[in-house]
Design an enzyme around this catalytic site. Structure first.
Site, short mmCIF file in Angstrom:
data_model
loop_
_atom_site.label_atom_id
_atom_site.label_comp_id
_atom_site.label_asym_id
_atom_site.label_seq_id
_atom_site.Cartn_x
_atom_site.Cartn_y
_atom_site.Cartn_z
CB THR A 1 -0.86 0.45 1.29
OG1 THR A 1 -1.56 1.54 1.14
CG2 THR A 1 -0.11 0.07 2.42
CB VAL A 2 0.91 4.33 -2.11
CG1 VAL A 2 1.41 3.65 -3.44
CG2 VAL A 2 -0.49 4.64 -2.17
CG ASP A 3 -3.18 4.76 1.82
OD1 ASP A 3 -2.72 5.85 0.76
OD2 ASP A 3 -4.06 4.34 1.81
#
Length: 407
Positions: free
Chosen positions: A135-137
């Site tokens: 996840t880029v989060d």
């Protein structure tokens, strides 16, 4: 001998296919796994008994998977809720002799993997389940960071660094405020990475707006005005998930996904209007959106390598008899950067969110601390290799032959 299924879920990253490559190659080379399948569009495709058989794919095309952006087998945001969904899923697994399942995704995907693992135990179905993180989060629990974050952070830092240079060139009689909106549903990890733009003392954004800090209109406008007076211009990176003092999002798209997540957006336009109307200056807004998470051409080498490693590690661990886990990255040193891969229980990861810690945020709430920079700096190091032809990157071109349906 049991077969394996790998599937991708949720929003993509620049290196999600590197994890696919790691898992697929490890499975193909194992003597304990029969055939290797990939779900078409994640769990949605598996429910529809749509599987790619990768066993006989050309190895030259398999080797191109980690150089490819997007999700090479398709992704989804399908939520498993109904009992009939689970019944259907396990009928598909049974029909195709599936004994190993690898789900590559973020928070909601880990919840799906956990539910499948738990259901397999209830049914006494011989299935080993592993969650492969992405996840880029960067907000998954029980892991130092997530594959995909380093590359998105690198893109964010480079983009705002270049845009700020542009702004500095023009501010004397044109745009004085530039605002770049950043992805990040619940946490400010990706927004914070914009601070890496100033790593060698060249100016990056002067203001970073994080969702962990309640937005105050008066304080914000005052800070922008102060920066303009001091520097002549103001470069800002704002999280799409900014909230007011009441805890509500400042800007949303007004609809929800299958997991009940409100779709965010347009925070840049919200802030642009605020600045333009109150400070009477020209403002430009940029929305990287998909570019922020899919820009494979400037992916971080560390991120790319780790993405491959977590995929391969997941296969290694299920073949050792483990199930119901997510691969976790455990950092052991910042300089030099060192880490270990471990297994953590999916039940402790599913649907959880890790916010940016308080000590990673500056005291005034408009920037990040040195501690964050020390944390994030190693993750953007190096440039992942690319394959180019005639000036453009080239990607996989697998046959993607579907398995014959049996149900």
């Amino acid at each position: 001998m049991k077969n394996a299924v790998y599937a991708q879920s949720g929003g993509v990253t620049a290196v999600i296919n590197a994890s696919a490559y790691g898992a697929i190659v490890a499975a193909l080379e194992s003597r304990d796994i029969g055939r290797v399948f990939a779900g078409v569009n994640g769990i949605k495709g598996i429910l529809n008994e749509e599987l790619f058989d990768l066993t006989d794919e050309k190895r030259s095309e398999i080797e191109r998977i980690p150089y490819t952006p997007g999700a090479v087998f398709g992704s989804c945001r399908t939520k498993l809720e109904k009992e009939e969904d689970f019944e259907r899923l396990f009928k598909v697994f049974d029909a195709h002799s599936v004994g190993y399942f690898f789900y590559n995704g973020g928070n909601d995907s880990m919840d799906t993997a956990y539910k499948i693992h738990r259901k397999a135990l209830e049914m006494n179905f011989p299935l080993r389940v592993a969650g492969v993180p992405k996840t880029v989060d960067n907000d998954l629990l029980l892991t130092d960071h997530c594959p995909g974050y380093g590359s998105a952070a690198k893109f964010t830092a480079i983009s705002i660094r270049e845009a700020t240079r542009d702004l500095k060139s023009m501010y004397s009689d044109s745009t004085k405020v530039f605002i770049m909106e950043s992805m990040g549903r619940h946490a400010g990890w990706l927004t914070a990475s914009a601070a890496l733009a100033g790593i060698d003392q060249l100016q990056g954004p002067q203001i970073i707006l994080l969702p962990e800090v309640a937005f105050n209109q008066e304080t914000f406008l005052r800070r922008v005005e102060e920066v303009i007076k001091a520097d002549g211009y103001c470069s800002i990176v704002a999280s799409e998930a900014l909230k007011g003092s009441d805890g509500n999002y400042l800007s949303t798209a007004g609809y929800y996904d299958a997991f009940g997540n409100i779709q965010l957006g347009n925070i840049g336009q919200y802030l642009e209007r605020l600045v333009r109307e109150n400070l009477k200056c020209k403002v430009h807004v940029a929305l990287p959106d998909y570019l922020q998470r899919s820009s494979r051409h400037i992916a971080s080498l560390i991120d790319w390598q780790e993405a491959i490693e977590v995929g391969a590690f997941a296969v290694k661990e299920v073949l050792r008899g483990k199930s119901g886990f997510m691969v976790s990255i455990d950092r052991t040193c910042d300089r030099p950067y060192l880490k270990e891969l471990k297994c953590v229980d999916l039940s402790q990861v599913a649907n959880g969110t890790k916010p940016l810690p308080e000590d990673f945020i500056s005291e005034d709430g408009f920037y990040v601390s040195d501690s964050f920079l020390s944390y994030a700096r190693p993750l953007i190091q190096g440039e992942a290799p690319n394959l180019f032809l005639h000036g453009l990157p080239i990607y996989e071109n697998m046959a993607k032959v579907k398995v014959r349906k049996r149900l």
